[in-house]
Design an enzyme around this catalytic site. Sequence first.
Site, PDB file in Angstrom:
ATOM      1  N   THR A 148       0.868  -1.184   0.000  1.00  0.00           N
ATOM      2  CA  THR A 148       0.000   0.000   0.000  1.00  0.00           C
ATOM      3  C   THR A 148       0.905   1.236   0.000  1.00  0.00           C
ATOM      4  O   THR A 148       1.359   1.660  -1.051  1.00  0.00           O
ATOM      5  CB  THR A 148      -0.967  -0.012   1.196  1.00  0.00           C
ATOM      6  OG1 THR A 148      -0.242  -0.260   2.411  1.00  0.00           O
ATOM      7  CG2 THR A 148      -2.029  -1.092   1.025  1.00  0.00           C
ATOM      8  N   LYS A 174       4.145  -6.887   3.995  1.00  0.00           N
ATOM      9  CA  LYS A 174       3.842  -5.499   3.680  1.00  0.00           C
ATOM     10  C   LYS A 174       3.471  -4.809   4.975  1.00  0.00           C
ATOM     11  O   LYS A 174       2.972  -5.420   5.922  1.00  0.00           O
ATOM     12  CB  LYS A 174       2.709  -5.374   2.654  1.00  0.00           C
ATOM     13  CG  LYS A 174       1.339  -5.855   3.078  1.00  0.00           C
ATOM     14  CD  LYS A 174       0.513  -4.919   3.940  1.00  0.00           C
ATOM     15  CE  LYS A 174       0.401  -3.534   3.323  1.00  0.00           C
ATOM     16  NZ  LYS A 174      -0.367  -2.634   4.272  1.00  0.00           N
ATOM     17  N   THR A 185      -1.400  -3.074  10.849  1.00  0.00           N
ATOM     18  CA  THR A 185      -1.602  -3.198   9.396  1.00  0.00           C
ATOM     19  C   THR A 185      -0.379  -3.740   8.774  1.00  0.00           C
ATOM     20  O   THR A 185       0.467  -3.017   8.318  1.00  0.00           O
ATOM     21  CB  THR A 185      -1.923  -1.908   8.680  1.00  0.00           C
ATOM     22  OG1 THR A 185      -3.221  -1.545   8.995  1.00  0.00           O
ATOM     23  CG2 THR A 185      -1.970  -2.094   7.174  1.00  0.00           C
ATOM     24  N   GLU A 271       5.763   4.907   7.558  1.00  0.00           N
ATOM     25  CA  GLU A 271       5.383   6.029   6.701  1.00  0.00           C
ATOM     26  C   GLU A 271       6.156   7.289   7.077  1.00  0.00           C
ATOM     27  O   GLU A 271       6.114   7.748   8.216  1.00  0.00           O
ATOM     28  CB  GLU A 271       3.876   6.277   6.809  1.00  0.00           C
ATOM     29  CG  GLU A 271       3.069   5.187   6.129  1.00  0.00           C
ATOM     30  CD  GLU A 271       1.586   5.294   6.371  1.00  0.00           C
ATOM     31  OE1 GLU A 271       0.834   4.680   5.596  1.00  0.00           O
ATOM     32  OE2 GLU A 271       1.174   5.955   7.335  1.00  0.00           O
ATOM     33  N   THR A 398      -6.818  10.860  -0.830  1.00  0.00           N
ATOM     34  CA  THR A 398      -6.764  11.720  -2.007  1.00  0.00           C
ATOM     35  C   THR A 398      -5.442  11.594  -2.742  1.00  0.00           C
ATOM     36  O   THR A 398      -5.321  12.110  -3.836  1.00  0.00           O
ATOM     37  CB  THR A 398      -6.978  13.192  -1.595  1.00  0.00           C
ATOM     38  OG1 THR A 398      -6.005  13.541  -0.600  1.00  0.00           O
ATOM     39  CG2 THR A 398      -8.373  13.381  -1.045  1.00  0.00           C
TER      40      THR A 398
END
Length: 398
Positions: A148, A174, A185, A271, A398
């Site tokens: 992702t 992942k 996650t 991230e 987005t």
Amino acid sequence: MELVKGNIASPKGFYADGKHAGLKRKRNDIGWIYSEVPANAAAVYTMNQMQAAPIFVTKDSFQSNAKLQAIIVNSGNANACTGNQGMLDALAMRAQTAEKLDIPLDYVAVASTGIIGDMLPMDKINAGIEMLEKQTGNAADFEEAILTTDTFQKQISFQTEIGGRKVTMSGVAKGSGMIHPNMATMLAFITTDAAIPAELLQKLLKIKVDKTFNQITVDGDTSTNDMVVVMANGCAENPMLQEGTADFAKFADMFQAVMEHLAKSIARDGEGATKLIEVQVNGATKTEDARMIAKKIVSSSLVKTAAFGGDGNWGRIICAIGYSGGRFAPDNITIKIGGIEILNHSSQTIFNQQALDAYLEEEHIIIDVDLHIGLESGTAWGCDLSYEYVKINACYRT
């Protein structure tokens, strides 16, 4: 044990592939692992109570037996909080995969990752599954298909000799955000051609998950979709492994190495991360306390931002120890950063500030904590907290 160049399909009898079905704009978004024979299997799942539909379907596959022959995975959509229709869609993914591969329904595990709350575009999922082929594929395409917000593919392979046979174990994972397992996650899939009873594999998986995947954190959020699935198809033809033997110890060490590498890779790829933080706690009376304290330190937003800024603020570390819930003696803690002792008997030492500042510019920061009250230890891994993390998650949809 030998580190080898390989992939998730390197163990004998395994195949993997990934395709672009249109859930994401460009990258592969549906993938599968297939074993040419039924494999003994084990799995652990997220502890989040809002579990996604694929979790329930995979658990259902394990209800009748502990065998798998295929795993079907999609990215770009979590199929979580999607009600009865989401459950029907996950069941349909399992059924279509089983039919396409001509294997029993309950030999298929289902996994999804991506945005929570959106319905699966089943026309695209169906088209993707129709691309399945039993014994063809490109494992690198599978590795891409499960990603992702990850910035790199995470895989590892090892080999060792067991019972006079060469046994291979490979793993792929992942995970980048919403990482705070019990599980979080992250998806991880491990294949091996070893022969091992399913019950023993499940027991070992739980032990190793607690030491590895459950000791990583990126942002403190626990996902709805996480799972680790292991398939052992026995194609190496080693004598069936038994607990307490030298061969089992070799297998367990290889299992640990695969899972630790994947866990650290996920933490490193948090991230917006620029640095991997590793916290090692020694001198605890219980392993659980050492792990708890290590994870609290690496989870601290203040510790994470200090690492990002290259600030050796040990007060943030001692603060995290204080609220960790683990047992310690407040007046007898030693802290080292990169081997530089900055705290002794819970008091600041005289240290080389320039050396510390230089070390904190490195991409892998190791914090050592000694509690001096016992012999147990634990390690946790995480990453720094950067401006980029906020940017990524403020604009995720987005």
